[in-house]
Design a protein around this motif. Structure first.
Motif, PDB file in Angstrom:
ATOM      1  N   TYR A  87      -1.719  -0.891  -4.068  1.00  0.00           N
ATOM      2  CA  TYR A  87      -3.087  -1.353  -3.839  1.00  0.00           C
ATOM      3  C   TYR A  87      -3.228  -1.946  -2.441  1.00  0.00           C
ATOM      4  O   TYR A  87      -2.387  -2.724  -1.998  1.00  0.00           O
ATOM      5  N   ASN A  88      -4.277  -1.540  -1.743  1.00  0.00           N
ATOM      6  CA  ASN A  88      -4.580  -2.068  -0.421  1.00  0.00           C
ATOM      7  C   ASN A  88      -5.651  -3.142  -0.553  1.00  0.00           C
ATOM      8  O   ASN A  88      -6.778  -2.865  -0.940  1.00  0.00           O
ATOM      9  N   ARG A  99       8.575   5.788  -6.029  1.00  0.00           N
ATOM     10  CA  ARG A  99       8.966   6.628  -4.883  1.00  0.00           C
ATOM     11  C   ARG A  99       9.061   8.094  -5.290  1.00  0.00           C
ATOM     12  O   ARG A  99       8.584   8.984  -4.566  1.00  0.00           O
ATOM     13  N   GLN A 144       5.672   9.471  -5.610  1.00  0.00           N
ATOM     14  CA  GLN A 144       4.862   9.242  -4.410  1.00  0.00           C
ATOM     15  C   GLN A 144       3.509   8.604  -4.758  1.00  0.00           C
ATOM     16  O   GLN A 144       2.445   9.024  -4.294  1.00  0.00           O
ATOM     17  N   LEU A 145       3.581   7.558  -5.559  1.00  0.00           N
ATOM     18  CA  LEU A 145       2.371   6.851  -5.962  1.00  0.00           C
ATOM     19  C   LEU A 145       2.025   5.770  -4.931  1.00  0.00           C
ATOM     20  O   LEU A 145       2.892   5.267  -4.229  1.00  0.00           O
ATOM     21  N   THR A 146       0.773   5.416  -4.872  1.00  0.00           N
ATOM     22  CA  THR A 146       0.309   4.446  -3.880  1.00  0.00           C
ATOM     23  C   THR A 146       0.215   3.046  -4.484  1.00  0.00           C
ATOM     24  O   THR A 146       0.011   2.871  -5.682  1.00  0.00           O
ATOM     25  N   PRO A 206       0.799  -1.233   0.000  1.00  0.00           N
ATOM     26  CA  PRO A 206       0.000   0.000   0.000  1.00  0.00           C
ATOM     27  C   PRO A 206       0.827   1.278   0.000  1.00  0.00           C
ATOM     28  O   PRO A 206       0.391   2.300  -0.547  1.00  0.00           O
ATOM     29  N   ASP A 207       2.040   1.242   0.602  1.00  0.00           N
ATOM     30  CA  ASP A 207       2.864   2.450   0.608  1.00  0.00           C
ATOM     31  C   ASP A 207       3.633   2.646  -0.701  1.00  0.00           C
ATOM     32  O   ASP A 207       4.405   3.598  -0.834  1.00  0.00           O
ATOM     33  N   GLY A 208       3.441   1.759  -1.655  1.00  0.00           N
ATOM     34  CA  GLY A 208       4.097   1.894  -2.954  1.00  0.00           C
ATOM     35  C   GLY A 208       5.385   1.112  -3.104  1.00  0.00           C
ATOM     36  O   GLY A 208       5.941   1.044  -4.202  1.00  0.00           O
ATOM     37  N   ASP A 211      -8.367  -0.028  -2.445  1.00  0.00           N
ATOM     38  CA  ASP A 211      -8.042   1.245  -3.086  1.00  0.00           C
ATOM     39  C   ASP A 211      -6.529   1.327  -3.287  1.00  0.00           C
ATOM     40  O   ASP A 211      -5.771   0.476  -2.827  1.00  0.00           O
ATOM     41  N   GLY A 212      -6.081   2.359  -3.955  1.00  0.00           N
ATOM     42  CA  GLY A 212      -4.679   2.492  -4.306  1.00  0.00           C
ATOM     43  C   GLY A 212      -4.489   2.235  -5.795  1.00  0.00           C
ATOM     44  O   GLY A 212      -5.345   1.644  -6.464  1.00  0.00           O
TER      45      GLY A 212
END
Length: 455
Positions: free
Chosen positions: A184-185, A177, A180-182, A137-139, A190-191
Motif C-alpha cells: 500500500y502506498n 515476492r 509480485q504483489l504490491t 509499496p514495492d511489497g 493504492d496498492g
C-alpha cells in the motif's frame, strides 16, 4: 561539532546543549537530539542549519563511550524503529527505567525511595507474542524507519519477536515476492497489502496470521491466496487462525471492514496464570507473557484480595487481571469502554468457570457510578489505564468511592504520577511502586503500585 550527552528524551535519544556565538558575538543555545547515544558520552556530530534552536543529528563518531555501551546484535538496528536501546547493556537499560519512574513521581511530590529496582528479564530477547509488520509499496515487509513513518525497512529477522512468528512472517514475505504483489502506498492510496499481524501464544503454541489488504482474496487473487494458504498449512501447523482482512480506510491502522478466514478459527487460545483466554485479531493482551505474569503476581500480592471482599477492575480489557482476582474475591465488576473486549471478558470468565463476575461496557467515569449503585462499595480497586492515563475526573471519582486499597498498573510513569496525585486529597497514601520491564531495548516501562486509604 563536539558535544556531550546530558540526558535522554522520552523517545530514548540523547540530548545535548551547545552554546554558539553569532556574528554579533552574542551567545545562542542550540538543543540537539542525537539518537543511538547514551548519557555521559562525548560525540562528534555534523549539524545542518546550526542557526536553528533545535536540530536532530546522527553521531558521526563516539569519542568517549558510556561504559555500558555494547554492540547491537540486530543487523537492522541503526535504521529500524522497533528498538532504540540495543546498544545499551541491559543492566543500564533497567537502571534508566528505574530513574524515569523515580523522576516522574518525585516531580509530583512523592518520595522516590518508594520506587523499587526495575524487574528485568532473564532472557530479554524474542519476548513479544505479537508483532505488526507493514508492507512497503514495492511489497517488501518490515517495520517503520526510526523517525520516518513513511519509510519501511525490509526485515530479514527481528530479535524481539518470537522466533516462529518471524519465520511465518518471512514466509508471507516470500509469497508476496513470488506473486509480485504490491504494498500500500500511503501517498497515492493504492496498492494491495497493508499490514501483517502475527501473534502467538507462548503457552499453547497457537499462531494467528492476519493479512490486511485493500480488497478481499477473490477473483484475480484466488490462486495467490490459495497458494499462501497451502504454504502456511504445510510449513506451520501451529497456525490455528489464518485471516485475510479488508481495510480500505485511509487511516494507517490494523482495522477490518470485512473478514475472511483462510484457515482455522478466527481466534487463538492463550493462557495466563492458569486461565484460558480467546484472542481475536483486535484483542488487547499483554505482549510479553513472561513479564505480564509477574505483573499479575505483583498485583495480587499488593492487593491482598479476600473472599469476603468486592472488587472493581477498571479498564479491565478482556479480563487479564479480572480472572485471577475473581477467584480470590466474593464479587468482581469489570469496566471497559470497548464492547468487544467486554464480550470477550464475559466469554473468558465462562470458559474458566467463574460465576462471580459482572462486566460493563461503559466509559470509566460513568461506569463507576453504575457499578457502585448496583454493586456496592468495593474494598479493592484495580486500575490499568492506557498510556494517556485515567485522567483527573476518573481519579477523583475513584477517590470519592473510597476503596480501602487501590492497585494501579501503568504503562506510562508520567501519567501515572499525575493520576495518583489526584488521590492525595481523599486520604490515600502511596506505599510502593514496582517497575517491571515488559519491553526490553525500548524506553517503555510498566509499574505496579499500591495506594492505601488512611484510617
Amino acid at each position: 561539532m563536539l558535544v556531550k550527552i546530558d540526558n535522554l528524551d522520552e523517545k530514548g535519544s540523547g540530548q545535548a546543549v551547545q552554546w554558539l556565538e553569532n556574528e554579533l558575538g552574542n551567545q545562542r543555545k542550540l538543543k540537539l537530539t542525537i539518537p543511538q547515544t547514551l548519557p555521559g558520552e562525548k560525540v562528534r556530530v555534523i549539524v545542518d542549519q546550526p542557526d536553528r534552536r533545535r536540530r536532530k543529528a546522527m553521531p558521526e563518531e563516539i569519542l568517549e563511550a558510556n561504559p555500558e555501551r555494547t554492540a547491537a546484535p540486530c543487523p537492522h538496528f541503526e535504521r529500524c524503529g522497533g528498538c532504540v536501546w540495543q546498544h545499551w547493556d541491559y543492566s543500564g537499560q533497567l537502571k534508566q527505567k528505574t530513574l524515569h519512574v523515580k523522576q516522574a513521581i518525585e516531580a509530583q511530590g512523592f518520595n522516590p525511595d518508594l520506587v523499587q529496582d526495575t524487574i528485568g528479564m532473564d532472557e530479554p530477547w524474542h519476548y513479544r507474542n505479537k508483532m505488526e509488520f507493514t508492507f512497503a509499496p514495492d511489497g517488501s515487509l518490515g517495520l517503520h524507519e526510526q523517525g520516518n513513518f513513511r519509510k519501511i525497512i525490509s526485515l530479514e529477522s527481528c530479535l524481539i519477536a518470537g522466533k516462529e512468528m518471524v519465520e511465518a512472517a518471512m514466509e508471507v514475505a516470500a509469497w508476496v515476492r513470488d506473486h509480485q504483489l504490491t504494498g500500500y502506498n500511503k501517498d497515492l492510496h493504492d496498492g494491495l497489502l497493508r499490514h501483517l499481524m502475527v501473534r502467538q501464544s507462548f503457552a499453547t503454541g497457537e499462531i494467528m496470521l492476519a493479512l490486511f489488504a485493500t480488497e478481499g482474496p477473490v477473483e484475480h487473487l484466488e490462486d495467490a491466496s490459495a497458494d499462501l494458504t497451502k504454504r502456511i498449512g504445510q510449513k506451520f501447523p501451529q497456525v490455528k487462525s489464518f485471516l485475510w482482512l479488508e481495510n480500505t480506510d485511509w487511516a494507517d491502522r490494523t482495522q477490518s471492514e470485512k473478514s475472511h478466514v483462510l484457515a482455522g478459527r478466527d481466534f487463538i487460545y492463550d493462557e495466563m496464570d492458569g486461565y484460558r483466554f480467546r484472542l481475536w485479531f483486535d484483542t488487547f493482551f499483554q505482549t510479553n507473557p513472561t513479564q505480564a505474569q509477574k505483573l499479575v503476581d505483583l498485583a495480587i500480592e499488593m492487593g491482598e484480595p479476600k473472599k469476603t471482599e468486592k472488587m472493581i477492575d477498571l479498564f479491565c480489557g478482556v479480563g487479564t487481571f479480572s480472572l485471577p482476582f475473581a477467584s480470590r474475591v466474593e464479587k468482581l465488576a469489570g469496566i471497559e469502554i470497548v464492547e468487544s473486549s467486554i464480550e470477550s471478558a464475559k466469554r473468558n470468565a465462562l470458559d474458566n468457570g467463574l460465576t462471580n463476575t459482572y462486566f460493563l461496557a461503559k466509559d470509566a467515569r460513568n461506569g463507576i457510578d453504575e457499578v457502585l449503585e448496583s454493586f456496592g462499595h468495593p474494598e479493592l480497586l484495580v486500575i490499568d489505564p492506557p498510556r494517556s492515563g485515567a485522567g483527573g475526573k476518573v481519579m477523583r471519582k475513584i477517590g470519592r468511592s473510597k476503596p480501602e486499597r487501590i492497585v494501579y498498573i501503568s504503562c506510562n510513569p508520567d501519567t501515572f504520577a499525575t493520576d495518583i496525585k489526584e488521590l492525595e486529597p481523599f486520604g490515600y497514601e502511596l506505599k510502593i511502586v514496582q517497575p517491571v520491564d515488559l519491553f526490553p531495548h525500548t524506553v517503555h516501562v510498566e509499574c505496579c503500585s499500591l495506594l492505601v486509604l488512611r484510617k
